[in-house]
Design an enzyme around this catalytic site. Structure first.
Site, PDB file in Angstrom:
ATOM      1  N   HIS A 203       4.059   7.373   3.463  1.00 52.90           N
ATOM      2  CA  HIS A 203       4.984   6.236   3.418  1.00 52.90           C
ATOM      3  C   HIS A 203       4.549   5.270   2.325  1.00 52.90           C
ATOM      4  O   HIS A 203       3.434   5.367   1.813  1.00 52.90           O
ATOM      5  CB  HIS A 203       5.052   5.516   4.771  1.00 52.90           C
ATOM      6  CG  HIS A 203       3.786   4.827   5.200  1.00 52.90           C
ATOM      7  ND1 HIS A 203       2.790   5.464   5.897  1.00 52.90           N
ATOM      8  CD2 HIS A 203       3.350   3.558   5.015  1.00 52.90           C
ATOM      9  CE1 HIS A 203       1.802   4.610   6.135  1.00 52.90           C
ATOM     10  NE2 HIS A 203       2.098   3.441   5.604  1.00 52.90           N
TER      11      HIS A 203
ATOM     12  N   GLU B 125       7.682   1.343   5.025  1.00 51.24           N
ATOM     13  CA  GLU B 125       7.135   0.334   5.923  1.00 51.24           C
ATOM     14  C   GLU B 125       7.371  -1.031   5.274  1.00 51.24           C
ATOM     15  O   GLU B 125       7.145  -1.201   4.080  1.00 51.24           O
ATOM     16  CB  GLU B 125       5.623   0.571   6.094  1.00 51.24           C
ATOM     17  CG  GLU B 125       4.919  -0.444   6.989  1.00 51.24           C
ATOM     18  CD  GLU B 125       3.412  -0.166   7.125  1.00 51.24           C
ATOM     19  OE1 GLU B 125       2.873   0.692   6.394  1.00 51.24           O
ATOM     20  OE2 GLU B 125       2.778  -0.834   7.958  1.00 51.24           O
TER      21      GLU B 125
ATOM     22  N   HIS C 143       0.830  -1.214   0.000  1.00 51.50           N
ATOM     23  CA  HIS C 143       0.000   0.000   0.000  1.00 51.50           C
ATOM     24  C   HIS C 143       0.857   1.253   0.000  1.00 51.50           C
ATOM     25  O   HIS C 143       2.064   1.203   0.259  1.00 51.50           O
ATOM     26  CB  HIS C 143      -0.978   0.024   1.184  1.00 51.50           C
ATOM     27  CG  HIS C 143      -0.321   0.054   2.540  1.00 51.50           C
ATOM     28  ND1 HIS C 143      -0.095  -1.080   3.296  1.00 51.50           N
ATOM     29  CD2 HIS C 143       0.158   1.084   3.293  1.00 51.50           C
ATOM     30  CE1 HIS C 143       0.468  -0.745   4.446  1.00 51.50           C
ATOM     31  NE2 HIS C 143       0.646   0.568   4.462  1.00 51.50           N
TER      32      HIS C 143
HETATM   33 CO    CO Z   1       1.112   1.643   6.202  1.00 54.12          CO
END
Ligand code: CO
Length: 147
Positions: free
Chosen positions: A87, A138, A14
């Protein structure tokens, strides 16, 4: 042997987008872009955020809004009042192997390198933007049901 090793970057899971209002951001993705897969928003207390996933054919947008007065997003939104890209999240097959590999290569893993359970109920770590060309990255363990 598996096609990719624990030290290799996996799927883009994502893109995290910070917003002062998930409700307003959802309207943009739904009304302007025509997104139809819009999840319920929920709180991730440990991370200090509201979260809402917008599903895309090949990935997801993770809308995040500050929750609580210690939210790490408060600073971000002070610098970016309209919100913005926060992110990106890549999958890895084993979070501990990935974490140890990052540290061995000299990268700074946030939260003292201790994985936390992320929005997909799997362990995640964050790698400092200074090691990633200015991008907060991440890493999340691929959910088992996705194998
Ligand atoms: Co995230």
């Amino acid at each position: 042997m598996a096609a990719y090793t624990a030290r290799m970057i996996g799927k883009l899971n994502h893109v995290g987008v910070a917003t002062p209002s998930i409700d307003k951001a959802v309207e943009v993705y739904r009304d302007l872009l025509g997104a139809t897969q819009i999840g319920e928003k929920f709180i991730m207390e440990e991370q200090g955020v509201w979260v809402c996933f917008v599903g895309l054919p090949n990935s997801q947008i993770e809308l995040i809004e500050p929750w609580g007065d210690k939210s790490p997003l408060i600073n971000f939104l002070e610098k970016n009042p309209a919100g913005g890209q926060h992110h990106i999240c890549f999958e890895v097959s084993d979070i501990i192997v990935a974490r140890d590999d990052m540290v061995a290569k000299g990268a700074t893993v946030l939260n003292g390198g201790v994985p936390r359970i992320g929005a997909h109920k799997v362990p995640v770590i964050f790698v400092h933007p200074k090691n990633m060309g200015g991008v907060l990255v991440e890493l999340m363990e691929t959910p088992k049901e996705a194998h």
